[in-house]
Scaffold this motif. Structure first.
Motif, PDB file in Angstrom:
ATOM      1  N   LEU A 147       0.820  -1.206   0.000  1.00  0.00           N
ATOM      2  CA  LEU A 147       0.000   0.000   0.000  1.00  0.00           C
ATOM      3  C   LEU A 147       0.860   1.264   0.000  1.00  0.00           C
ATOM      4  O   LEU A 147       0.516   2.273  -0.629  1.00  0.00           O
ATOM      5  N   GLU A 148       1.994   1.236   0.706  1.00  0.00           N
ATOM      6  CA  GLU A 148       2.873   2.408   0.737  1.00  0.00           C
ATOM      7  C   GLU A 148       3.493   2.662  -0.642  1.00  0.00           C
ATOM      8  O   GLU A 148       3.629   3.807  -1.075  1.00  0.00           O
ATOM      9  N   PHE A 152      -2.502   5.161  -2.313  1.00  0.00           N
ATOM     10  CA  PHE A 152      -3.901   4.830  -2.034  1.00  0.00           C
ATOM     11  C   PHE A 152      -4.756   4.944  -3.293  1.00  0.00           C
ATOM     12  O   PHE A 152      -5.727   4.192  -3.439  1.00  0.00           O
ATOM     13  N   GLN A 153      -4.409   5.857  -4.218  1.00  0.00           N
ATOM     14  CA  GLN A 153      -5.235   6.040  -5.412  1.00  0.00           C
ATOM     15  C   GLN A 153      -5.198   4.801  -6.297  1.00  0.00           C
ATOM     16  O   GLN A 153      -6.229   4.315  -6.769  1.00  0.00           O
ATOM     17  N   LEU A 154      -3.971   4.271  -6.525  1.00  0.00           N
ATOM     18  CA  LEU A 154      -3.862   3.061  -7.351  1.00  0.00           C
ATOM     19  C   LEU A 154      -4.522   1.865  -6.670  1.00  0.00           C
ATOM     20  O   LEU A 154      -5.188   1.043  -7.304  1.00  0.00           O
ATOM     21  N   PHE A 155      -4.351   1.762  -5.358  1.00  0.00           N
ATOM     22  CA  PHE A 155      -5.004   0.676  -4.607  1.00  0.00           C
ATOM     23  C   PHE A 155      -6.524   0.798  -4.705  1.00  0.00           C
ATOM     24  O   PHE A 155      -7.248  -0.213  -4.856  1.00  0.00           O
ATOM     25  N   SER A 156      -7.017   2.042  -4.638  1.00  0.00           N
ATOM     26  CA  SER A 156      -8.461   2.254  -4.751  1.00  0.00           C
ATOM     27  C   SER A 156      -8.962   1.866  -6.137  1.00  0.00           C
ATOM     28  O   SER A 156     -10.041   1.270  -6.272  1.00  0.00           O
ATOM     29  N   TRP A 208      -3.699   3.861   7.750  1.00  0.00           N
ATOM     30  CA  TRP A 208      -4.476   3.950   6.517  1.00  0.00           C
ATOM     31  C   TRP A 208      -5.971   3.693   6.750  1.00  0.00           C
ATOM     32  O   TRP A 208      -6.752   3.723   5.778  1.00  0.00           O
ATOM     33  N   GLN A 209      -6.356   3.456   7.948  1.00  0.00           N
ATOM     34  CA  GLN A 209      -7.745   3.061   8.221  1.00  0.00           C
ATOM     35  C   GLN A 209      -8.769   4.131   7.851  1.00  0.00           C
ATOM     36  O   GLN A 209      -9.820   3.819   7.294  1.00  0.00           O
ATOM     37  N   GLN A 213     -11.659   3.540   5.141  1.00  0.00           N
ATOM     38  CA  GLN A 213     -13.050   3.639   5.575  1.00  0.00           C
ATOM     39  C   GLN A 213     -13.868   4.469   4.568  1.00  0.00           C
ATOM     40  O   GLN A 213     -15.034   4.136   4.285  1.00  0.00           O
ATOM     41  N   GLU A 214     -13.254   5.517   4.034  1.00  0.00           N
ATOM     42  CA  GLU A 214     -13.945   6.284   3.000  1.00  0.00           C
ATOM     43  C   GLU A 214     -14.190   5.425   1.755  1.00  0.00           C
ATOM     44  O   GLU A 214     -15.259   5.494   1.131  1.00  0.00           O
ATOM     45  N   LEU A 215     -13.184   4.606   1.402  1.00  0.00           N
ATOM     46  CA  LEU A 215     -13.357   3.710   0.262  1.00  0.00           C
ATOM     47  C   LEU A 215     -14.493   2.707   0.518  1.00  0.00           C
ATOM     48  O   LEU A 215     -15.309   2.420  -0.372  1.00  0.00           O
TER      49      LEU A 215
END
Length: 495
Positions: A147-148, A152-156, A208-209, A213-215
């Motif tokens: 994730l690092e 976060f954008q690519l993971f999303s 990152w929680q 959570q927003e995702l």
């Protein structure tokens, strides 16, 4: 986006046949792929690569993956390579390296990922398919270890490219603080050191929680806004009536005549009566029975004649001897036969006849033995039996007399108790009457004394009232006289 395309297909590469060793071999195809943690076991299971190996292995021979030269990533003999391998060859070397790095990391941390995904299937993912097991492992690996680097954008984007309901369930389960900080941390600490687990894995996940959570909220909104699939009704087949010729109505058949049956013969009377042969047999049995009883009676009457003492006859007295009557001998008890009722039919077979004959023979032998004993000087038991019967009757009479005496004494005592009770009740009643009379006399005297006292008080009161009246009359007379005297005195004084 690359993982969403290649991960499910590449995770099912035929590294080893599934279902050979354990549950993991069936449900976790990640363990079937070669990696840094599974290199020693793969050659023993699958052997050397075959000529049918695809060109993926030549791309893996770079400086970073030199150990993949001897692995068995090829399909077995007679098997076609999966379509994902051909698509994999068309990618750039950078994308191929990334995909292989993800797969290698999934194999290296297989135990950690298995703990999380198995728990997910046991708790929140009970309705999820087991074919998505590898997909959840890849998402768990990316969230924990990549994730690092990815951001976060690519993971999303990777998460949104997958089915929203599956990703929503898994991310809500994995990023739940209660799960991360409790049992997941404890299970991972059994494999690696607790400080390493907390510093490198659980703490970054907790940081990152909020973003995750927003995702999760976005995925939930997508699920709520998604319209349900409309179920189209299948067209129902409508049956059509056959175009057949209408048959003619059938004519009503003529009724068949009732056959005339001959009058049956009546049932013979002999059907309800016993046969004549059976009646003859029963009469014969009764006659034989009566004859046997008569013979037995005669034998009982003359059984003691052989033991009767005889006097020597005097000469010339033959006629007197002939006229002399035999002495009377005490009769013994006769044998009594149980006469069966006439209603019960008795059928004597050979065994019954033999039993009756044996019984009669035993009775005759017993009588002969008794006669022999009498001849030898034995004594007849009839007198003793008669004495015994009399003594038993006497004892029974005495017992009856004693029991009657006791009964009469008990009855007499009962009567005496009843009389004593009646006497006691009578005495108590008399005492009560006397006491009642005394109380009534006392009450009468008291009433008379009270009445006399009341009369005396009334007389005194009347006398006092009369005295008061007389005193008032006297006082009125005195007052009248005084007034008259005053009236005579006033004119004289005026004059």
């Amino acid at each position: 986006m690359l993982i969403s395309v290649f991960a499910p297909s590449l995770l099912s590469l035929p590294g080893r046949p599934c279902g050979t060793d354990s549950w993991e071999a069936t449900h976790c195809p990640l363990s079937c792929l070669p990696g840094e943690a599974a290199l020693t076991a793969l050659p023993q299971r699958t052997g050397a690569p075959t000529p049918h190996s695809c060109s993926l292995f030549s791309a893996l021979q770079g400086p970073r993956y030199p150990h993949l030269e001897s692995t068995a990533l090829s399909p077995g003999p007679g098997q076609w390579p999966p379509p994902s391998l051909f698509l994999f060859q068309t990618l750039s070397p950078q994308k191929q390296a990334f995909i292989l790095e993800v797969l290698s990391g999934c194999l290296e941390y297989r135990k950690l990922l298995t703990i999380v995904v198995d728990a997910f299937y046991m708790r929140d993912g009970q309705l999820c398919l087991w074919s998505d097991y590898n997909l959840f492992q890849v998402i768990c690996y990316l969230a924990t270890f990549q994730l690092e680097e990815l951001g976060f954008q690519l993971f999303s984007n990777i998460v949104k490219s997958q089915p929203a309901d599956k990703m929503h369930k898994f991310l809500r389960f994995f990023f739940n603080p209660l799960n991360l900080c409790s049992w997941i941390k404890d299970e991972w600490s059994l494999i690696y050191e607790m400080a390493h687990v907390k510093e490198n894995w659980t703490d970054p996940l907790m940081r990152w929680q909020p973003e995750v959570q927003e995702l999760i909220d976005q995925l939930e909104r997508v699920l709520t806004n998604q319209l349900p699939l409309s179920k189209t009704k299948a067209k129902v087949t409508e049956p059509k009536q056959f175009n057949l010729t209408v048959p003619r109505p059938r004519a009503i058949p003529m009724p068949e005549p009732v056959p005339v049956v001959a009058k049956p013969r009546p049932v013979p009377r002999a059907t309800y009566q016993s046969p004549q042969e059976q009646q003859v047999l029963e009469l014969t049995k009764r006659r034989n029975r009566l004859k046997a009883e008569e013979l037995l009676l005669r034998a009982n009457l003359g059984e003691m004649r052989c033991a009767m003492p005889r006097k020597a006859p005097a000469q010339g007295s033959k006629k007197a001897l002939r006229l002399q009557s035999p002495p009377r001998i005490c009769k013994t008890l006769q044998l009594l036969f149980c006469r069966p009722s006439d209603d019960i039919p008795i059928k004597l077979n050979t065994a019954a006849i033999l039993r009756e004959g044996a019984l009669y023979q035993r009775q005759v032998e017993k009588e002969l033995q008794r006669v022999d004993k009498l001849v030898d000087g034995a004594r007849d038991l009839s007198e003793f039996l008669e004495w015994q019967r009399k003594m038993q009757a006497k004892d029974y009479q005495e017992q009856r007399t004693a029991s009657e005496c006791r009964r009469l004494q008990g009855k007499l005592s009962h009567e005496e108790a009843v009389l004593a009770r009646q006497r006691l009740l009578q005495e108590n009643k008399q005492k009560a009457d006397r006491k009642k009379e005394e109380q009534m006399a006392e009450l009468t005297q008291q009433c008379a004394a009270r009445r006399l006292q009341e009369e005396r008080s009334m007389k005194e009161l009347v006398e006092q009232v009369m005295e008061g009246h007389r005193n008032t009359q006297v006082a009125q007379m005195k007052l009248l006289k005084r007034r008259q005297q005053a009236a005579f005195l006033t004119p004289k004084s005026r004059r």
